[in-house]
Design a protein around this motif. Sequence first.
Motif, mmCIF file in Angstrom:
data_model
loop_
_atom_site.group_PDB
_atom_site.id
_atom_site.type_symbol
_atom_site.label_atom_id
_atom_site.label_comp_id
_atom_site.label_asym_id
_atom_site.label_seq_id
_atom_site.Cartn_x
_atom_site.Cartn_y
_atom_site.Cartn_z
ATOM 1 N N GLY A 694 39.364 36.879 33.087
ATOM 2 C CA GLY A 694 39.594 38.293 33.382
ATOM 3 C C GLY A 694 40.924 38.525 34.058
ATOM 4 N N ASP A 695 41.589 39.642 33.687
ATOM 5 C CA ASP A 695 42.925 39.930 34.232
ATOM 6 C C ASP A 695 42.886 40.942 35.357
ATOM 7 O OD1 ASP A 695 42.429 42.314 32.934
ATOM 8 O OD2 ASP A 695 43.924 41.990 31.354
ATOM 9 N N MET A 696 41.689 41.412 35.751
ATOM 10 C CA MET A 696 41.515 42.371 36.842
ATOM 11 C C MET A 696 42.319 43.655 36.603
ATOM 12 S SD MET A 696 41.410 39.894 40.201
ATOM 13 C CE MET A 696 41.080 41.287 41.287
ATOM 14 N N GLY A 697 42.569 43.995 35.327
ATOM 15 C CA GLY A 697 43.295 45.223 35.002
ATOM 16 C C GLY A 697 44.784 45.142 35.199
ATOM 17 N N ILE A 698 45.301 43.947 35.417
ATOM 18 C CA ILE A 698 46.737 43.769 35.635
ATOM 19 C C ILE A 698 47.429 43.602 34.278
ATOM 20 C CG2 ILE A 698 48.496 42.285 36.672
ATOM 21 C CD1 ILE A 698 46.407 41.506 38.777
ATOM 22 N N SER A 699 48.438 44.367 34.054
ATOM 23 C CA SER A 699 49.165 44.301 32.786
ATOM 24 C C SER A 699 49.993 43.030 32.730
ATOM 25 C CB SER A 699 50.075 45.534 32.659
ATOM 26 O OG SER A 699 50.827 45.466 31.470
ATOM 27 N N ASN A 700 49.944 42.339 31.561
ATOM 28 C CA ASN A 700 50.701 41.100 31.351
ATOM 29 C C ASN A 700 50.439 40.088 32.475
ATOM 30 O OD1 ASN A 700 51.997 42.087 28.968
ATOM 31 N ND2 ASN A 700 53.457 43.226 30.263
#
Length: 753
Positions: A694-700
């Motif tokens: 999961g990227d926690m909503g962080i772009s790139n």
Amino acid sequence: MENCVKALLVISNLLLLISCGGGGSSGGKTSPSSANPSASLAASSAVASTINSSSASVVSGLLQRPSNTTCIAPAPVHTGTAGDLQWQAAFPSLPNIQSATNIIQIPGDDNYWYATRQSGRVVRFANNPAANALTEVLNIEDRVDFSGGETGLLGIAFHPQFASKPYVYFNYIGRNNNNNQETRISRFTVLQNGMIERGSEIILLRFNQPYANHNGGHIAFGHDGYLYIASGDGGSGGDPQQNGQNLNNLLGKILRIDVNNSSDGRNYAIPPDNPFAEGSAPEIWAYGLRNPWRFGFDSLTNELWVGDVGQGDWEEINLVTRAGNYGWGDMEGDHCYAGRPNCSTANKIKPVLSISHNTGVCSVIGGYVYRGTQYPAAYGNYFFTDYCRNTTQSIARNNDGSLSVNEHDNAPAGVVSFAQDNAGELYALGQSGAGTQIVKMQMTGGVMQPGSMARNLSQTGCVNANNPRLPAAGMIPYTVQVPFWSDSAEKERYLSLPNNTRINVNNDGDFLFPVGSVLMKHFKLGNKLIETRLFAQGELGWQGFSYEWRDDQTDAVLLSDAKEKNIEGIVWQYPSAGQCLTCHTQAANFVLGLETLQLNNSMVYSATGVNANQLDTLSHIQLFTNVITSQQKAQALISPTDTTASIAQRARSYLHSNCSNCHRPSGPTPVNIDLRFMTALSATQTCHVPPAAGDMGISNAQLIMPGEPARSVLLARIKVRDQNQMPPLGSHLVDEEGVAIIEAWIASMEGCQ
């Protein structure tokens, strides 16, 4: 010369059983030069000491290791009803081992068994029920005096650190230059192919035997790393030379020597805590024994159980302790020996069990306390037999500390020795011939469950019972260089080991604790104790126990499950036993903080007021089985507050302490990253690596994006307290100082090297 009351072993068809009759020492082979009796242990290039020593330049915070008899991990408990005890043929296709005296496995190697023959040969066979062949690995019949009765090759022990010290030790009867019988304790080297190098013998200890019987014979290593030796009273009958009570010779004793060192012209050293180390026979550990043919250490408690063959009336089971006098030749059993009816019984320790010859016994065969896992009903019981009765007996400890004796109908005929495999399962070695000579114990019924610590902290033995805010006398304090974040709580840390046990330090610097060890940590908020955690290494593995302190600070109470409590505005989480093992992972060897990287620093020891390096101190009090290496002494974590160090060192130290218990090879997480301090950044699988969970909503997003903290998921997880937080348990507050260090580190990075 008095009549023979028993023949310890009718060697015509077997091994030895313990005779009481008279006998001279005539006849036999002379000692060949190939035995190398004058070889110096110190001169052997293969010898290296494993016993830590501290030079005069090393400062220790403690003068000596404190005795710990109270803070011990709980033993497993048994539920259900015990059923029948049976002995099953372990190797039904194996040929007969003629005149066998022992079977034993090399520590850490479950593939083979080694068996000694009284004539002076050693054979090996596969640890497989289908084993059908014996391979001879040593023949020293030209050195061993096997003239019948109780002579010959009697005992064997492998070095407990066999992987680094591939040595085997023997107790055998030989002939000195005057052609008189003598006991020899010798060391041989074991080759990589399992063969024992015949020309490698170094005789460590030798002493004369005035008669051919009562030679004892057993040898084994204790948890303390020292070699224990059973020595009979010298023979004949009735101890005519009164050796049992004589502290000036080695007969009728349990001896204890240090085989890892040499001193005073000996091929061994005298352990400094031997009770008579300054006397003329400093090897003595205990005395007053007649013919201790077989003994066994309890692998949990290190208690020494000895079967001592009696004279004409009583057989004995003794619990042997340092400097103990067990009565012979003044006493036999609980009473004065018939040959010395007016003896003094003062300061003599009576047997745990005396067995009358009126019951048909003749020569007790001491065994072991069962600590295996296959048969819970047998756990914790001491098993033994007698050569003249086909029954097995066991001694059990009751809850009130008393002992009870149970008799089991089934036992193989002519048992001469017991053995344990590396898993603690129990075997018996007899003379019944091919196929049934080696049998394995089985006992139906019962279930073994982990034990528990006391309900109140004051009753655990880990704290002062009158003031549980203080540690018990046997606890050793320690601190860590980089603490695990625990919502700003202050911590006090202590460790305890059972007496005569030590910590093994692996190549990574992790501390591997012996069974029975307990770690204790107090948590304080605002100088008020809120929780104490005990982490205990039991027979079934590590267990966590959480104690909640009472508001009046008089004691703490064991919790049965996880709990949250608001304390001075902080939501404090008390973990369950299962949650403890979520962080204390197998990949990290369960123990967190106790490693060379964390303890390679100094602390002030309150017992002495001395400021000293912790590794030096623990080495000085001989808490380690192995020497801390120069590389380990050169490496340490960096405190987050050490502004003289680089931001990278501080950040990597923080991640090691707070994250690497899970994030390392074979860790319990679904992502393949390694946050240990000594792992190169490029090998951590974090730098310029996209997140897999999961990227926690962080772009790139990247796990770590050099120069860009805002794109780094690793930092983002440390900054939150929700389902995405790291660490996932035990915290409701963000570690702002830790966040600042990690953020500054990522911002300073120019690449992944």
